[in-house]
Scaffold this motif. Structure first.
Motif, short mmCIF file in Angstrom:
data_model
loop_
_atom_site.label_atom_id
_atom_site.label_comp_id
_atom_site.label_asym_id
_atom_site.label_seq_id
_atom_site.Cartn_x
_atom_site.Cartn_y
_atom_site.Cartn_z
N GLY A 44 30.50 55.37 52.42
CA GLY A 44 29.75 55.29 51.17
C GLY A 44 29.77 53.92 50.54
O GLY A 44 28.86 53.56 49.79
N SER A 45 30.83 53.14 50.80
CA SER A 45 30.90 51.78 50.26
C SER A 45 31.87 50.97 51.11
O SER A 45 32.63 51.51 51.91
N LEU A 46 31.83 49.66 50.89
CA LEU A 46 32.74 48.75 51.57
C LEU A 46 33.64 48.09 50.54
O LEU A 46 33.18 47.72 49.46
N LEU A 47 34.92 47.93 50.89
CA LEU A 47 35.87 47.12 50.13
C LEU A 47 36.23 45.97 51.05
O LEU A 47 36.85 46.18 52.10
N VAL A 48 35.80 44.78 50.69
CA VAL A 48 35.84 43.64 51.59
C VAL A 48 36.69 42.52 51.01
O VAL A 48 36.58 42.20 49.82
N GLY A 49 37.50 41.90 51.85
CA GLY A 49 38.23 40.72 51.44
C GLY A 49 37.28 39.52 51.37
O GLY A 49 36.25 39.49 52.04
N VAL A 79 33.85 43.21 46.70
CA VAL A 79 34.59 42.10 47.30
C VAL A 79 35.77 41.76 46.40
O VAL A 79 35.60 41.49 45.21
N LEU A 80 36.97 41.79 46.98
CA LEU A 80 38.18 41.43 46.27
C LEU A 80 38.36 39.92 46.33
O LEU A 80 38.54 39.36 47.41
N THR A 81 38.26 39.26 45.17
CA THR A 81 38.35 37.81 45.13
C THR A 81 38.73 37.33 43.74
O THR A 81 38.43 37.99 42.74
N HIS A 82 39.37 36.19 43.71
CA HIS A 82 39.64 35.52 42.43
C HIS A 82 38.57 34.47 42.13
O HIS A 82 38.63 33.80 41.11
N HIS A 83 37.61 34.34 43.05
CA HIS A 83 36.57 33.30 42.91
C HIS A 83 35.19 33.92 43.12
O HIS A 83 34.55 33.70 44.15
N ALA A 84 34.72 34.66 42.14
CA ALA A 84 33.39 35.26 42.22
C ALA A 84 32.33 34.17 42.10
O ALA A 84 32.52 33.18 41.39
N VAL A 92 26.40 43.85 45.50
CA VAL A 92 27.78 43.41 45.67
C VAL A 92 28.45 43.25 44.31
O VAL A 92 27.89 42.61 43.41
N VAL A 93 29.63 43.86 44.17
CA VAL A 93 30.45 43.70 42.97
C VAL A 93 31.66 42.87 43.36
O VAL A 93 32.28 43.13 44.40
N PHE A 94 32.01 41.89 42.56
CA PHE A 94 33.18 41.06 42.81
C PHE A 94 34.27 41.47 41.83
O PHE A 94 34.03 41.50 40.62
#
Length: 182
Positions: A44-49, A79-84, A92-94
């Protein structure tokens, strides 16, 4: 409720990417796989580094370049990030922290799997106790170096429960449940 599934294609010696994140090694193993095609419909969704999101594409030079699973899946990505990026990216949600990223991806998945992509984000999910399942497509190749499926120096063993083992022409599929912590 949506489950977090870490899926990756891995070389027999334990690498999901070559040195520097090179994904070109994977191209010969992207052939038809009914098991993988069926799985895509259950995501249903992706959780991406962040490194995976902006990294090398094994579909480079094909019509599937730049698309999740070479165009075999579409939907919301977190997307898991400290730099959106400064500009929004459609679909895509950061997220800046793991808790927010997991909650957002689970909500977006609508009861289907959240497919975790990226070794570091998968490690973080495992250590936080939120990773439910691991699916490894083992390709018949030895890379010798690169990005490991899990790199947890000093980490304690995690004993998994086998859900299934199947085989396709280009890979063996190993599916495991991660026991609930405690």
């Amino acid at each position: 409720m949506s489950k977090l599934l870490y899926s990756a294609t891995m070389s027999l010696d334990g690498f999901i990417a070559g040195p520097g994140g090179d994904m070109s090694w994977l191209t010969p193993y992207l052939g038809p796989d009914p098991f993988a095609d069926d799985l895509a419909g259950r995501i249903g969704s992706l959780l991406v580094g962040r490194r995976t999101y902006g990294g090398d594409d094994p579909h480079r030079g094909t019509e599937g370049e730049g698309q999740a699973f070479g165009g075999g899946w579409s939907g919301p990505q977190v997307v898991l990030t400290h730099h959106a990026p400064a500009e929004p990216v459609p679909g895509v949600v950061f997220a800046g922290d793991l808790g927010t990223a997991v909650a957002t991806a689970k909500e977006a998945a609508g009861g289907k799997y959240v497919n975790v992509l990226g070794a570091d984000v998968a490690r973080q999910c495992l250590e936080a106790g939120v990773l439910d399942e691991i699916l490894v497509f083992v390709a018949p190749v030895l890379l010798g170096d690169g990005v490991r499926l899990f790199d947890r120096p000093g980490g304690a063993p995690v004993h998994l429960e086998r859900l299934g083992v199947t085989q396709a022409p280009s890979a063996a599929h190993l599916w495991w449940r991660v026991p609930t912590p405690g």
